[in-house]
Design a protein around this motif. Structure first.
Motif, short mmCIF file in Angstrom:
data_model
loop_
_atom_site.label_atom_id
_atom_site.label_comp_id
_atom_site.label_asym_id
_atom_site.label_seq_id
_atom_site.Cartn_x
_atom_site.Cartn_y
_atom_site.Cartn_z
N SER A 37 49.46 -22.31 41.91
CA SER A 37 50.44 -22.01 40.86
C SER A 37 49.95 -20.84 40.01
N CYS A 38 50.80 -20.39 39.10
CA CYS A 38 50.38 -19.36 38.14
C CYS A 38 49.20 -19.85 37.32
N SER A 46 53.35 -24.35 36.45
CA SER A 46 52.63 -25.27 37.34
C SER A 46 53.16 -25.35 38.77
N VAL A 47 54.35 -24.84 39.04
CA VAL A 47 54.91 -24.97 40.38
C VAL A 47 54.07 -24.14 41.37
N ARG A 48 53.79 -24.72 42.52
CA ARG A 48 52.89 -24.11 43.50
C ARG A 48 53.69 -23.23 44.47
N LEU A 49 53.75 -21.95 44.16
CA LEU A 49 54.53 -21.00 44.96
C LEU A 49 53.68 -19.95 45.67
N PHE A 50 52.37 -19.99 45.43
CA PHE A 50 51.49 -19.00 46.02
C PHE A 50 50.73 -19.61 47.20
N GLY A 104 50.15 -6.75 40.23
CA GLY A 104 49.56 -7.71 41.14
C GLY A 104 50.45 -8.92 41.33
N GLU A 105 49.85 -9.97 41.94
CA GLU A 105 50.67 -11.14 42.25
C GLU A 105 51.06 -11.89 40.97
N GLY A 106 52.31 -12.30 40.95
CA GLY A 106 52.86 -13.01 39.81
C GLY A 106 54.27 -13.46 40.12
N LEU A 107 55.00 -13.82 39.08
CA LEU A 107 56.38 -14.26 39.25
C LEU A 107 57.31 -13.42 38.40
N CYS A 108 58.43 -13.04 38.98
CA CYS A 108 59.53 -12.44 38.24
C CYS A 108 60.58 -13.54 38.09
N ASP A 110 46.88 -21.91 38.24
CA ASP A 110 45.68 -21.88 39.08
C ASP A 110 45.09 -20.48 39.16
N LEU A 111 45.97 -19.48 39.22
CA LEU A 111 45.55 -18.10 39.45
C LEU A 111 45.42 -17.27 38.18
N GLY A 112 46.01 -17.75 37.09
CA GLY A 112 46.14 -16.90 35.91
C GLY A 112 47.11 -15.76 36.17
N ALA A 113 48.08 -16.01 37.06
CA ALA A 113 49.04 -14.98 37.45
C ALA A 113 50.07 -14.74 36.35
#
Length: 147
Positions: A67-68, A52-56, A25-29, A70-73
């Motif tokens: 951010s991660c 904390s950076v807002r990338l979504f 699912g949505e997340g960061l690599c 916010d979403l628990g990503a």
């Protein structure tokens, strides 16, 4: 310390045919490079920034970016010394700015540990291994972070 961050819809890293890290699912690599002067404090600062950076994009196109945290990503964090490669001269890059393994590995581990302390779900690669990384870049969206 430098990180190439990609917003993804799933990513995994394979070593010798075995999946050693995966997010769904949505997340960061996050590809993390370490140079000689980097410290544990910078590793902690990078972790806080990644969390904390807002990338979504906002849900339903309304409201602020998220951010991660916010979403628990989840995040997939991979060590990558080549981020400090320099190919400005000649035809071969040099790796002089990249920290050696005994310096870099503990700092990448510190980024991961700090993210987990913040509450992040973090998958990783295997330091120093030849890794095969597969991901679906969502956007495409890629940003460079430096601390």
């Amino acid at each position: 310390m430098r990180a190439v961050v990609q917003r993804v819809d799933g990513a995994r890293v394979v070593v010798d045919g075995e999946t050693v890290g995966e997010i769904e699912g949505e997340g960061l690599c996050v590809l993390v490079g370490v140079t000689h002067e980097d410290t544990e404090e910078e590793a902690a600062r990078l972790a806080r920034k990644l969390w904390s950076v807002r990338l979504f994009e906002p849900r339903d196109g309304a409201g602020p970016e998220r951010s991660c945290s916010d979403l628990g990503a989840p995040l997939l964090v991979i060590s990558q010394f080549t981020l400090y490669g320099d190919a400005r001269k000649g035809r071969r890059p040099t790796w002089n700015a990249a920290a050696p393994g005994p310096v870099a590995e503990p700092l990448v581990d510190e980024v991961v540990a700090q993210l987990r302390t913040l509450g992040a779900d973090v998958a990783t690669g295997r330091f120093g291994a030849r890794m095969r990384l597969s991901l679906t870049n969502d956007g495409p969206f890629t940003v460079l972070l430096e601390v």
